[in-house]
Design a protein around this motif. Structure first.
Motif, PDB file in Angstrom:
ATOM      1  N   TYR A 149       0.518  -1.095   0.410  1.00  0.00           N
ATOM      2  CA  TYR A 149       0.139   0.192   0.172  1.00  0.00           C
ATOM      3  C   TYR A 149       0.668   1.230   0.100  1.00  0.00           C
ATOM      4  O   TYR A 149       1.862   1.289   0.039  1.00  0.00           O
ATOM      5  CB  TYR A 149      -1.270  -0.523   1.101  1.00  0.00           C
ATOM      6  CG  TYR A 149      -1.920  -1.518   1.542  1.00  0.00           C
ATOM      7  CD1 TYR A 149      -2.775  -1.688   0.719  1.00  0.00           C
ATOM      8  CD2 TYR A 149      -1.456  -1.438   2.785  1.00  0.00           C
ATOM      9  CE1 TYR A 149      -3.534  -2.656   0.592  1.00  0.00           C
ATOM     10  CE2 TYR A 149      -2.668  -3.018   2.820  1.00  0.00           C
ATOM     11  CZ  TYR A 149      -3.459  -3.281   1.753  1.00  0.00           C
ATOM     12  OH  TYR A 149      -3.905  -4.384   2.372  1.00  0.00           O
ATOM     13  N   THR A 150       0.198   1.813  -0.396  1.00  0.00           N
ATOM     14  CA  THR A 150       1.213   3.693  -0.141  1.00  0.00           C
ATOM     15  C   THR A 150       0.146   4.630   0.030  1.00  0.00           C
ATOM     16  O   THR A 150      -1.803   4.486  -0.628  1.00  0.00           O
ATOM     17  CB  THR A 150       1.865   4.028  -1.519  1.00  0.00           C
ATOM     18  OG1 THR A 150       2.550   5.168  -0.839  1.00  0.00           O
ATOM     19  CG2 THR A 150       1.055   4.122  -3.084  1.00  0.00           C
ATOM     20  N   ALA A 151       0.420   6.105   0.796  1.00  0.00           N
ATOM     21  CA  ALA A 151      -0.773   7.029   0.129  1.00  0.00           C
ATOM     22  C   ALA A 151      -0.096   8.316  -0.590  1.00  0.00           C
ATOM     23  O   ALA A 151       0.958   8.583   0.135  1.00  0.00           O
ATOM     24  CB  ALA A 151      -0.884   7.697   1.609  1.00  0.00           C
ATOM     25  N   LEU A 152      -1.265   8.767  -0.821  1.00  0.00           N
ATOM     26  CA  LEU A 152       0.003  10.226  -1.829  1.00  0.00           C
ATOM     27  C   LEU A 152      -1.164  10.736  -1.611  1.00  0.00           C
ATOM     28  O   LEU A 152      -2.633  10.972  -1.394  1.00  0.00           O
ATOM     29  CB  LEU A 152      -0.442   9.439  -3.670  1.00  0.00           C
ATOM     30  CG  LEU A 152       0.629   8.790  -3.444  1.00  0.00           C
ATOM     31  CD1 LEU A 152       0.472   8.298  -5.209  1.00  0.00           C
ATOM     32  CD2 LEU A 152       2.285   8.524  -3.044  1.00  0.00           C
ATOM     33  N   VAL A 153      -0.575  12.810  -2.006  1.00  0.00           N
ATOM     34  CA  VAL A 153      -1.821  13.165  -2.459  1.00  0.00           C
ATOM     35  C   VAL A 153      -2.860  13.191  -3.751  1.00  0.00           C
ATOM     36  O   VAL A 153      -1.273  12.948  -4.137  1.00  0.00           O
ATOM     37  CB  VAL A 153      -1.167  14.768  -1.460  1.00  0.00           C
ATOM     38  CG1 VAL A 153      -1.137  15.255  -0.138  1.00  0.00           C
ATOM     39  CG2 VAL A 153      -0.108  15.205  -2.300  1.00  0.00           C
ATOM     40  N   PRO A 154      -3.172  14.214  -3.880  1.00  0.00           N
ATOM     41  CA  PRO A 154      -3.635  14.144  -5.577  1.00  0.00           C
ATOM     42  C   PRO A 154      -2.059  14.867  -6.655  1.00  0.00           C
ATOM     43  O   PRO A 154      -2.279  14.755  -7.538  1.00  0.00           O
ATOM     44  CB  PRO A 154      -4.383  15.254  -5.531  1.00  0.00           C
ATOM     45  CG  PRO A 154      -4.987  15.261  -4.617  1.00  0.00           C
ATOM     46  CD  PRO A 154      -4.167  15.335  -3.277  1.00  0.00           C
ATOM     47  N   VAL A 174      -4.186   2.428  -3.252  1.00  0.00           N
ATOM     48  CA  VAL A 174      -3.187   3.366  -3.044  1.00  0.00           C
ATOM     49  C   VAL A 174      -4.374   4.852  -3.409  1.00  0.00           C
ATOM     50  O   VAL A 174      -5.418   5.112  -3.683  1.00  0.00           O
ATOM     51  CB  VAL A 174      -2.899   4.981  -5.296  1.00  0.00           C
ATOM     52  CG1 VAL A 174      -2.536   5.967  -4.766  1.00  0.00           C
ATOM     53  CG2 VAL A 174      -1.675   3.510  -5.335  1.00  0.00           C
ATOM     54  N   LEU A 175      -4.248   5.524  -1.262  1.00  0.00           N
ATOM     55  CA  LEU A 175      -4.685   5.798  -1.104  1.00  0.00           C
ATOM     56  C   LEU A 175      -4.638   7.759  -1.176  1.00  0.00           C
ATOM     57  O   LEU A 175      -3.224   7.785  -1.380  1.00  0.00           O
ATOM     58  CB  LEU A 175      -4.673   5.590   0.230  1.00  0.00           C
ATOM     59  CG  LEU A 175      -4.952   4.410   1.745  1.00  0.00           C
ATOM     60  CD1 LEU A 175      -4.691   4.819   2.886  1.00  0.00           C
ATOM     61  CD2 LEU A 175      -6.021   3.608   1.469  1.00  0.00           C
ATOM     62  N   VAL A 196      -6.811   3.062  -6.976  1.00  0.00           N
ATOM     63  CA  VAL A 196      -6.537   4.042  -5.667  1.00  0.00           C
ATOM     64  C   VAL A 196      -7.988   4.628  -5.518  1.00  0.00           C
ATOM     65  O   VAL A 196      -8.827   4.033  -6.357  1.00  0.00           O
ATOM     66  CB  VAL A 196      -7.035   5.473  -7.325  1.00  0.00           C
ATOM     67  CG1 VAL A 196      -7.730   5.181  -8.070  1.00  0.00           C
ATOM     68  CG2 VAL A 196      -6.609   6.035  -6.580  1.00  0.00           C
ATOM     69  N   VAL A 197      -8.001   4.703  -4.016  1.00  0.00           N
ATOM     70  CA  VAL A 197      -8.798   5.265  -2.961  1.00  0.00           C
ATOM     71  C   VAL A 197      -8.827   6.397  -2.939  1.00  0.00           C
ATOM     72  O   VAL A 197      -8.178   6.679  -1.971  1.00  0.00           O
ATOM     73  CB  VAL A 197      -8.939   3.600  -1.739  1.00  0.00           C
ATOM     74  CG1 VAL A 197     -10.168   4.423  -1.109  1.00  0.00           C
ATOM     75  CG2 VAL A 197      -8.886   2.590  -2.349  1.00  0.00           C
ATOM     76  N   THR A 198      -9.922   7.402  -2.960  1.00  0.00           N
ATOM     77  CA  THR A 198     -10.199   8.503  -2.418  1.00  0.00           C
ATOM     78  C   THR A 198     -10.825   8.553  -0.537  1.00  0.00           C
ATOM     79  O   THR A 198     -11.269   7.336  -0.178  1.00  0.00           O
ATOM     80  CB  THR A 198     -11.234   9.330  -2.584  1.00  0.00           C
ATOM     81  OG1 THR A 198     -12.607   8.396  -2.552  1.00  0.00           O
ATOM     82  CG2 THR A 198     -11.053   8.937  -4.141  1.00  0.00           C
ATOM     83  N   THR A 199     -10.072   9.099   0.092  1.00  0.00           N
ATOM     84  CA  THR A 199      -9.700   9.206   1.402  1.00  0.00           C
ATOM     85  C   THR A 199     -10.229  10.823   2.051  1.00  0.00           C
ATOM     86  O   THR A 199      -9.782  11.772   1.707  1.00  0.00           O
ATOM     87  CB  THR A 199      -8.718   8.496   2.088  1.00  0.00           C
ATOM     88  OG1 THR A 199      -7.759  10.110   2.184  1.00  0.00           O
ATOM     89  CG2 THR A 199      -8.067   7.846   2.215  1.00  0.00           C
ATOM     90  N   TYR A 200     -11.327  10.814   3.139  1.00  0.00           N
ATOM     91  CA  TYR A 200     -11.863  11.966   3.943  1.00  0.00           C
ATOM     92  C   TYR A 200     -11.366  12.194   5.402  1.00  0.00           C
ATOM     93  O   TYR A 200     -12.299  10.496   5.743  1.00  0.00           O
ATOM     94  CB  TYR A 200     -13.094  11.870   3.525  1.00  0.00           C
ATOM     95  CG  TYR A 200     -13.738  13.517   3.819  1.00  0.00           C
ATOM     96  CD1 TYR A 200     -13.301  14.559   4.101  1.00  0.00           C
ATOM     97  CD2 TYR A 200     -14.691  12.987   4.553  1.00  0.00           C
ATOM     98  CE1 TYR A 200     -14.152  15.280   4.194  1.00  0.00           C
ATOM     99  CE2 TYR A 200     -14.996  14.394   6.226  1.00  0.00           C
ATOM    100  CZ  TYR A 200     -14.478  15.696   5.287  1.00  0.00           C
ATOM    101  OH  TYR A 200     -14.987  16.193   6.123  1.00  0.00           O
ATOM    102  N   GLY A 201     -10.880  12.650   5.336  1.00  0.00           N
ATOM    103  CA  GLY A 201     -10.674  12.482   7.269  1.00  0.00           C
ATOM    104  C   GLY A 201      -9.636  13.795   7.590  1.00  0.00           C
ATOM    105  O   GLY A 201      -9.301  14.279   6.444  1.00  0.00           O
ATOM    106  N   MET A 202      -9.072  13.669   8.043  1.00  0.00           N
ATOM    107  CA  MET A 202      -8.091  15.246   9.295  1.00  0.00           C
ATOM    108  C   MET A 202      -7.756  14.559  10.486  1.00  0.00           C
ATOM    109  O   MET A 202      -8.140  13.809  11.180  1.00  0.00           O
ATOM    110  CB  MET A 202      -9.171  16.667   9.081  1.00  0.00           C
ATOM    111  CG  MET A 202     -10.087  16.313  10.306  1.00  0.00           C
ATOM    112  SD  MET A 202     -11.978  15.898   8.817  1.00  0.00           S
ATOM    113  CE  MET A 202     -12.466  16.792   8.323  1.00  0.00           C
ATOM    114  N   SER A 203      -6.999  15.193  10.782  1.00  0.00           N
ATOM    115  CA  SER A 203      -5.655  15.221  12.005  1.00  0.00           C
ATOM    116  C   SER A 203      -6.850  14.826  13.049  1.00  0.00           C
ATOM    117  O   SER A 203      -6.193  13.863  14.405  1.00  0.00           O
ATOM    118  CB  SER A 203      -5.018  16.522  13.214  1.00  0.00           C
ATOM    119  OG  SER A 203      -4.224  16.928  11.994  1.00  0.00           O
ATOM    120  N   GLU A 204      -8.179  15.533  13.325  1.00  0.00           N
ATOM    121  CA  GLU A 204      -9.539  15.246  14.882  1.00  0.00           C
ATOM    122  C   GLU A 204      -9.505  13.309  14.426  1.00  0.00           C
ATOM    123  O   GLU A 204     -10.209  13.730  15.749  1.00  0.00           O
ATOM    124  CB  GLU A 204      -9.932  16.611  14.625  1.00  0.00           C
ATOM    125  CG  GLU A 204      -9.619  18.324  15.322  1.00  0.00           C
ATOM    126  CD  GLU A 204      -9.437  18.207  13.748  1.00  0.00           C
ATOM    127  OE1 GLU A 204      -9.233  19.881  13.767  1.00  0.00           O
ATOM    128  OE2 GLU A 204      -8.530  17.949  12.336  1.00  0.00           O
TER     129      GLU A 204
END
Length: 398
Positions: A149-154, A174-175, A196-204
């Motif tokens: 797995y990996t995580a990227l910004v657009p 790929v998040l 590719v998997v879109t993710t929604y969330g934040m530090s909180e």
């Protein structure tokens, strides 16, 4: 016994992350040594210290403090427990198909990069770290485990899709998160065979908690007039040394459920229809959350609400535009006018009239930029998100 918060400088991307940060994160997950990973550059580091105040004893229960991006200020320290981080990572791995090896391609001073370390710790193996100039394919080869797995910004997804699509296809997931991802970019990645998997969330919320519009197990989502609200074991305790902000952002309903108010506008997508109120249980399984942008970022021009992410996405689809940031600026006639700052594609010279027509055709005339500025690059925060305040300064010449 009061515990003190340690500030750990984030090293430049590369192997030093595994010696300078990885052991500290593992200790924090065990509840042994609370820490905050902060930018290493002197200016941002000083601002982080001023916000986090390590000389003041840490709030009870907190194990990791994450500095928010500060896109509208100097940021806040988000208090996370080891239990919340583990809940988030466990739910992520369950959704993706189980533990695996990770490639770390994001800064570890922000929650997305830190969560790669947390998920790697749960899998019992350190990640492969992508350094400056490294090829994604080489990092993929170094990634342990049957699943990868990996995580990227657009922006990273766009770059790797152009340079190393075969490497992207080598990941089981790929998040992509941290900012709105253009639908055209997602379609291009999926057409190229990238998982590719879109993710929604934040530090909180300890990082992403809604994947491809569907909440992870144990995550509650509701859409209200005040924006998207989230609940679950992954929620932060609150904000470092800021009980007033904590009380405003984290609320408990009549049933005893604790919710975080994101201040993001959103809706439920059901087929071609969008719903802005609580869901009918009969259609809840088919609904997907759509994030429409920050409530505070909406540009009201001539009485019409314009969402900057939608305009940015439209601009990036034009062949003359490599990247774009859209803002609102005061306007005596319209109340506010839509302003675009764009990075040209190689050899291109963006033209305001051409881009206005392009956006107007896709989103309607009110969304068309009335002002155009050309940038060499979009400045970013330590999280990798666009630094809108810096863009405003560039536009204003200050």
């Amino acid at each position: 016994m009061a515990r003190q918060l340690s500030l750990v400088p984030a090293p430049p991307p590369g192997p030093a992350v595994l010696t300078d940060v990885w052991p500290h994160v593992r200790a924090a997950l065990d509840g042994d040594a609370p820490l905050a990973v902060v930018p290493a550059d002197p200016g941002p580091a000083a601002r982080a210290a001023a916000v986090l105040r390590p000389e003041v004893p840490l709030e009870d229960g907190a194990d990791l403090v994450v500095l928010t991006s500060g896109s509208t200020g100097d940021g806040r320290g988000v208090l996370l427990t080891a239990a919340a981080l583990r809940a988030s990572a466990t739910a992520t791995l369950a959704r993706l198909g189980g533990p695996g090896g990770w490639v770390l391609a994001l800064p570890v001073s922000a929650i997305a990069g830190l969560q790669v370390l947390v998920r790697s710790a749960l899998a019992g193996r350190p990640p492969a770290v992508l350094g400056p100039g490294d090829r994604l394919a080489d990092a993929l080869v170094r990634t342990p485990g049957e699943r990868r797995y990996t995580a990227l910004v657009p922006t990273q997804l766009r770059r790797f899709l152009a340079a190393e699509p075969e490497a992207l296809r080598g990941f089981d997931a790929v998040l992509v998160g941290g900012a709105a991802t253009d639908p055209a970019l997602l379609a291009q990645a999926r057409d190229a065979g990238v998982a590719v998997v879109t993710t929604y969330g934040m530090s909180e919320t300890s990082g992403g908690c809604v994947y491809d519009g569907a909440p992870l197990d144990g995550v509650g989502v509701r859409v209200t007039a005040q924006g998207i609200e989230l609940s679950g074991a992954q929620l932060a305790q609150g904000y470092r040394l800021d009980p007033a902000a904590t009380a405003e952002a984290f609320v408990v309903d009549g049933a005893g459920t604790r919710w975080f108010r994101t201040r993001d506008a959103g809706a439920w997508q059901i087929g071609t229809r969008r719903a802005y109120s609580p869901l009918d249980p009969a259609v809840a399984e088919q609904a997907r959350l759509v994030v429409e942008g920050r409530l505070d970022d909406v540009v009201v021009t001539g009485g019409v609400n314009v969402a900057p992410p939608a305009v940015e996405a439209a601009l990036r689809e034009h062949p003359d535009v490599a990247d774009a940031v859209v803002l609102g600026r005061p306007d005596a006639e319209w109340g506010a006018r839509v302003v675009a700052a764009v990075v040209p594609s190689p050899g291109a010279v963006p033209d305001l009239a051409v881009l206005r027509a392009w956006v107007s055709e896709r989103l309607g005339p009110p969304a068309a930029p009335k002002e155009l500025h050309v940038l060499d690059a979009v400045p970013v925060l330590h999280t990798g998100k666009p630094d809108r305040r810096a863009v405003t300064r560039l536009i204003e010449g200050t």
